[in-house]
Design a protein around this motif. Structure first.
Motif, PDB file in Angstrom:
ATOM      1  N   ALA A 655      33.683  21.867  62.310  1.00  0.00           N
ATOM      2  CA  ALA A 655      33.822  23.331  62.304  1.00  0.00           C
ATOM      3  C   ALA A 655      34.245  23.850  63.669  1.00  0.00           C
ATOM      4  O   ALA A 655      35.059  24.776  63.767  1.00  0.00           O
ATOM      5  N   ALA A 656      33.714  23.251  64.747  1.00  0.00           N
ATOM      6  CA  ALA A 656      34.070  23.712  66.090  1.00  0.00           C
ATOM      7  C   ALA A 656      35.546  23.464  66.378  1.00  0.00           C
ATOM      8  O   ALA A 656      36.237  24.310  66.951  1.00  0.00           O
ATOM      9  N   VAL A 657      36.065  22.294  65.985  1.00  0.00           N
ATOM     10  CA  VAL A 657      37.480  21.988  66.223  1.00  0.00           C
ATOM     11  C   VAL A 657      38.379  22.938  65.445  1.00  0.00           C
ATOM     12  O   VAL A 657      39.349  23.498  65.976  1.00  0.00           O
ATOM     13  N   LEU A 658      38.050  23.179  64.168  1.00  0.00           N
ATOM     14  CA  LEU A 658      38.887  24.066  63.351  1.00  0.00           C
ATOM     15  C   LEU A 658      38.836  25.500  63.864  1.00  0.00           C
ATOM     16  O   LEU A 658      39.852  26.210  63.866  1.00  0.00           O
ATOM     17  N   ALA A 659      37.655  25.961  64.318  1.00  0.00           N
ATOM     18  CA  ALA A 659      37.550  27.319  64.851  1.00  0.00           C
ATOM     19  C   ALA A 659      38.344  27.460  66.142  1.00  0.00           C
ATOM     20  O   ALA A 659      39.042  28.460  66.360  1.00  0.00           O
ATOM     21  N   GLU A 660      38.245  26.459  67.027  1.00  0.00           N
ATOM     22  CA  GLU A 660      39.009  26.486  68.275  1.00  0.00           C
ATOM     23  C   GLU A 660      40.508  26.486  67.995  1.00  0.00           C
ATOM     24  O   GLU A 660      41.287  27.198  68.638  1.00  0.00           O
ATOM     25  N   LEU A 661      40.914  25.693  66.998  1.00  0.00           N
ATOM     26  CA  LEU A 661      42.335  25.610  66.654  1.00  0.00           C
ATOM     27  C   LEU A 661      42.846  26.936  66.094  1.00  0.00           C
ATOM     28  O   LEU A 661      43.941  27.388  66.440  1.00  0.00           O
ATOM     29  N   ALA A 662      42.061  27.583  65.254  1.00  0.00           N
ATOM     30  CA  ALA A 662      42.472  28.878  64.694  1.00  0.00           C
ATOM     31  C   ALA A 662      42.565  29.939  65.777  1.00  0.00           C
ATOM     32  O   ALA A 662      43.491  30.759  65.785  1.00  0.00           O
ATOM     33  N   ALA A 663      41.622  29.935  66.717  1.00  0.00           N
ATOM     34  CA  ALA A 663      41.665  30.917  67.804  1.00  0.00           C
ATOM     35  C   ALA A 663      42.873  30.673  68.700  1.00  0.00           C
ATOM     36  O   ALA A 663      43.508  31.630  69.172  1.00  0.00           O
ATOM     37  N   TYR A 664      43.193  29.413  68.955  1.00  0.00           N
ATOM     38  CA  TYR A 664      44.354  29.112  69.806  1.00  0.00           C
ATOM     39  C   TYR A 664      45.658  29.530  69.120  1.00  0.00           C
ATOM     40  O   TYR A 664      46.557  30.066  69.761  1.00  0.00           O
ATOM     41  N   ARG A 665      45.744  29.287  67.821  1.00  0.00           N
ATOM     42  CA  ARG A 665      46.971  29.621  67.096  1.00  0.00           C
ATOM     43  C   ARG A 665      47.155  31.129  66.964  1.00  0.00           C
ATOM     44  O   ARG A 665      48.271  31.638  66.945  1.00  0.00           O
ATOM     45  N   GLY A 666      46.077  31.896  66.901  1.00  0.00           N
ATOM     46  CA  GLY A 666      46.173  33.348  66.834  1.00  0.00           C
ATOM     47  C   GLY A 666      46.908  33.806  65.586  1.00  0.00           C
ATOM     48  O   GLY A 666      46.624  33.379  64.456  1.00  0.00           O
ATOM     49  N   GLU A 667      47.872  34.708  65.784  1.00  0.00           N
ATOM     50  CA  GLU A 667      48.640  35.253  64.673  1.00  0.00           C
ATOM     51  C   GLU A 667      49.755  34.323  64.209  1.00  0.00           C
ATOM     52  O   GLU A 667      50.423  34.622  63.220  1.00  0.00           O
ATOM     53  N   ARG A 668      49.974  33.229  64.901  1.00  0.00           N
ATOM     54  CA  ARG A 668      51.056  32.316  64.527  1.00  0.00           C
ATOM     55  C   ARG A 668      50.691  31.564  63.241  1.00  0.00           C
ATOM     56  O   ARG A 668      49.560  31.111  63.072  1.00  0.00           O
ATOM     57  N   ARG A 669      51.666  31.403  62.372  1.00  0.00           N
ATOM     58  CA  ARG A 669      51.444  30.719  61.106  1.00  0.00           C
ATOM     59  C   ARG A 669      51.215  29.231  61.347  1.00  0.00           C
ATOM     60  O   ARG A 669      51.818  28.626  62.236  1.00  0.00           O
ATOM     61  N   GLN A 670      50.299  28.632  60.540  1.00  0.00           N
ATOM     62  CA  GLN A 670      50.069  27.195  60.620  1.00  0.00           C
ATOM     63  C   GLN A 670      51.330  26.474  60.160  1.00  0.00           C
ATOM     64  O   GLN A 670      51.839  26.708  59.066  1.00  0.00           O
ATOM     65  N   GLU A 671      51.837  25.557  60.991  1.00  0.00           N
ATOM     66  CA  GLU A 671      53.117  24.911  60.735  1.00  0.00           C
ATOM     67  C   GLU A 671      52.986  23.505  60.166  1.00  0.00           C
ATOM     68  O   GLU A 671      53.970  22.939  59.691  1.00  0.00           O
ATOM     69  N   ASP A 672      51.806  22.896  60.205  1.00  0.00           N
ATOM     70  CA  ASP A 672      51.641  21.543  59.691  1.00  0.00           C
ATOM     71  C   ASP A 672      50.230  21.403  59.138  1.00  0.00           C
ATOM     72  O   ASP A 672      49.308  22.165  59.499  1.00  0.00           O
ATOM     73  N   ASP A 673      50.063  20.426  58.252  1.00  0.00           N
ATOM     74  CA  ASP A 673      48.739  20.181  57.691  1.00  0.00           C
ATOM     75  C   ASP A 673      47.802  19.666  58.782  1.00  0.00           C
ATOM     76  O   ASP A 673      48.214  18.954  59.702  1.00  0.00           O
ATOM     77  N   VAL A 674      46.528  20.034  58.655  1.00  0.00           N
ATOM     78  CA  VAL A 674      45.499  19.652  59.626  1.00  0.00           C
ATOM     79  C   VAL A 674      44.392  18.908  58.888  1.00  0.00           C
ATOM     80  O   VAL A 674      43.834  19.435  57.911  1.00  0.00           O
ATOM     81  N   THR A 675      44.083  17.689  59.339  1.00  0.00           N
ATOM     82  CA  THR A 675      43.023  16.880  58.717  1.00  0.00           C
ATOM     83  C   THR A 675      42.186  16.243  59.825  1.00  0.00           C
ATOM     84  O   THR A 675      42.721  15.762  60.825  1.00  0.00           O
TER      85      THR A 675
END
Length: 682
Positions: A655-675
């Motif tokens: 959960a911490a990694v996914l939350a950090e990743l979402a905050a870093y990406r901000g308003e930018r659309r997710q461009e690749d799958d994340v696993t």
């Protein structure tokens, strides 16, 4: 006839009734409205003048800020030239001119008696640069100087009128530049604009720009400076305005009485300021602008400190005036004062013109209204119900389409733009139906793919396991799995993380195929055997398609404290030891699945026995994520969030990694799958 003309006439027809009613009402109130407008004319003109004054202040302030930028650039260039002259390997050495009692224009001379001659000769080579600055900037620059920490100092032009006890190193501008140097940061600070002070030679109020000089290794060695007389900031510019004769321009700074706390404005300069001969050793006693309305003046001072520009109404020399300001420097603003009395002739002229226009409106309203009424009646006579019938049919068709009826079609025929709307509707309905069917299919595929992933991690003694996968589209090409398998008397963890090229429906289908091939094996097979078998079968499905799948398959035996794994072109597993605070990338190599059917995959082994150790397996969608500026997230940030959250359970780390990743990406659309899969020793 084009549709816009038809609508024009229809609108006139609907306007007929209210127009007839309003004609009588408006005719009675036109003169009253004219008088009201004339009464409001002065207020309107005051607003116009306020806006004009504020714009004038902003424009003039912009011009002066550009001059400020030129001064900043010039001083930076002088500092760079001084550092080059002092420390260049083959710095030019220019012989000093004759003794100080025979000054020459355009030549730099020492200011201090203990100046070092060697450095002074090198700084003397700056004389052409200083002369060029004076010629380019004009008389806005009073003097340029370079002062070194060892007492060496030169100035341009010569200043023999400086007091005998004058030491530039003791002046506030020198101390401010010296204090700005950070010993830990070798880069020189920028240009510093110091508060107004009295020039030691002329007694003028002067703004001094200073910039520190640094040795090649970042050591402070002195200061380069420019002196700008404050009154030249105003006298060197022209304020263009139709009321220029009544304007008064000042350079002011907010000030508060330390005893009473009452606000006032300290006058740094005015357009007619010729006051000199102040004591350069004493604090500057600025002239103050005050007003009997202390509340309004306090509000103006607060606005100056908060906003970049504004306008207020205050008395000046006992006369009501407009005060417009625009911020120029950090602590100073340009202030323009115009008496309100200047508006009287203009307001009277405006009132007369408004009343004359009102009389003309009353005289012409009867004839104009008759013409308009005739046009309205003619338009109503020419309009027919057939004009709006296609529009009503279109509205009804859209309602049916909104309720889910994709068989609806329009059969009307029109000879204008309405026919384009009808054709577009009939062409859009089947396309929209296809999109709806495709969307439903994708939603079903997404649900199926979600069900292919493990619903919950297995319970294995000694291990805490968690995982998650986020697709960038409705379906994705990432894959992960974990399950408990028995090896003799020991329960082991069988886990895998894979990444299919691309994303979307084709990648999701290939991922499902690979999952089935990996699971359709005997529990007794090793990771290498399972991967070889899956690769051989997968090559038959993706031959000549150009698609492949990277995979990291692993078997962890907690009792033995060892992990056996196979890397098939995938990023290595990352192991974090919180006791040693170290990260280890587990080695291994191999081709991705789907490329070479006969490829023999090698199995690797690594210890995994320390309590608290965290093993993370992920796909490149994590570290290749980008922020709104396009910068990649990177593995360094990924490792840092794993380190910070290592004390949490495996699910908390995910959960911490996914939350950090979402905050870093901000308003930018997710461009690749994340696993991500996390295994923690407990």
């Amino acid at each position: 006839m084009r549709l816009r003309w038809k609508f024009f006439f229809i609108l006139l027809a609907f306007s007929l009734v209210p127009m007839v009613v309003l004609t009588g009402i408006n005719r009675k109130h036109v003169e009253r409205l004219g008088r009201a407008i004339a009464a409001e004319g002065r207020t309107i003109m005051e607003d116009v003048v306020k806006n004009e004054l504020r714009q004038t202040a902003e424009d003039f302030s912009l011009v002066m800020r550009r001059s400020k930028s030129a001064l900043d650039f010039s001083l930076s260039m002088l500092a760079i030239e001084a550092e080059r002259a002092l420390f260049a390997p083959q710095a030019p050495v220019v012989p000093l001119p004759g003794p100080p009692d025979t000054p020459q224009a355009g030549v730099a001379r020492p200011l201090l008696a203990n100046a070092g001659s060697g450095r002074l000769e090198r700084l003397a080579s700056l004389a052409p640069t200083m002369a060029l600055l004076r010629s380019e900037l004009g008389d806005i620059v009073h003097a340029a100087a370079v002062t070194l920490e060892d007492g060496t100092a030169i100035t341009f032009p010569n200043r023999p009128d400086l007091p005998a006890d004058y030491d530039p190193r003791q002046r506030p501008w020198y101390r401010a530049a010296k204090a700005a140097v950070d010993p830990q940061n070798p880069a020189a600070p920028g240009v510093i604009w110091n508060d107004a002070a009295v020039d030691a030679a002329t007694g003028q109020l002067t703004l001094t720009l200073s910039r520190p000089l640094l040795a090649p290794h970042g050591r402070f060695i002195g200061v380069a400076s420019l002196d700008v007389p404050v009154d030249r900031i105003l006298q060197g510019q022209e304020i263009a305005s139709q009321w220029s004769q009544a304007m008064r321009a000042f350079l002011v700074a907010p000030q508060y009485d330390p005893h009473t706390g009452r606000a006032s404005l300290a006058v740094w300069a005015r357009q007619t300021n010729g006051e000199h001969a102040r004591d350069w050793k004493s604090a500057v006693n600025f002239e103050r602008l005050t007003s009997p309305d202390t509340a309004a003046l306090t509000a103006l001072v607060a606005t100056m400190e908060r906003d970049r520009s504004g306008v207020a109404e205050l008395a000046y020399n006992g006369e009501p005036s407009f005060w417009a300001f625009s911020r120029l420097l950090q602590g100073a603003s340009l202030l323009i004062i115009v008496p309100k009395a200047m508006l009287a002739p203009l307001a009277e002229q405006t009132s007369q013109e408004i009343l004359a226009a009102t009389d003309r409106i009353v005289a012409l309203s009867g004839a104009a209204m008759a013409v308009v009424l005739f046009a309205v009646v003619l338009a109503a006579f020419c309009s027919t119900k057939a004009f709006v019938r296609p529009l009503l049919n279109m509205i009804e068709a859209w309602k049916r389409l909104g309720s889910g009826d994709f068989n609806v079609r329009l059969t009307d025929r029109a000879g204008d733009e309405r026919q384009s709307l009808i054709d577009a509707f009939n062409e859009t309905v089947p396309v929209l139906a296809d999109h709806v069917r495709l969307q439903r299919s994708l939603e079903l595929a997404q649900e199926v793919q979600r069900n292919l992933l493990p619903a919950a991690p297995p319970a294995i003694p000694g291990l805490d396991v968690a995982g998650a996968s986020l697709s960038c589209d409705e379906t994705g090409g990432d894959y992960f799995d974990y399950r408990a398998v028995r090896r003799g008397d020991e329960i082991c963890l069988d886990t895998a993380v894979g990444d299919v090229t691309g994303h979307g429906v084709p990648s999701a289908l290939l991922m499902a195929t690979a999952r089935a091939l990996l699971l359709a094996t005997e529990d007794s097979e090793t990771p290498a055997q399972r991967v070889c078998r899956a690769n051989r079968l997968l090559c038959c499905d993706v031959a000549d398609s150009g698609r492949f799948m990277t995979l990291l398959a692993m078997e962890i035996r907690p009792q033995q404290g060892v992990a056996r794994y196979v890397r098939a072109g995938h990023d290595p597993a990352l192991c974090y030891d919180p006791i040693l605070d170290t990260f280890t990338e587990w080695p291994g190599n191999g081709l991705p699945l789907g490329i070479e059917p006969a490829y023999a995959y090698a199995e690797q082994g690594m210890p995994f026995a320390g309590v608290g150790q965290v093993l993370v397996l992920g796909t490149d969608g994590i570290w290749e994520a980008r922020d709104p500026a396009g910068e990649m997230y990177g593995k360094a940030r990924f490792r840092e969030v794993v380190r910070r959250s290592a004390g949490l359970p495996a699910a908390g780390i995910v959960a911490a990694v996914l939350a950090e990743l979402a905050a870093y990406r901000g308003e930018r659309r997710q461009e690749d799958d994340v696993t991500l899969v996390v295994v923690k020793r407990v």
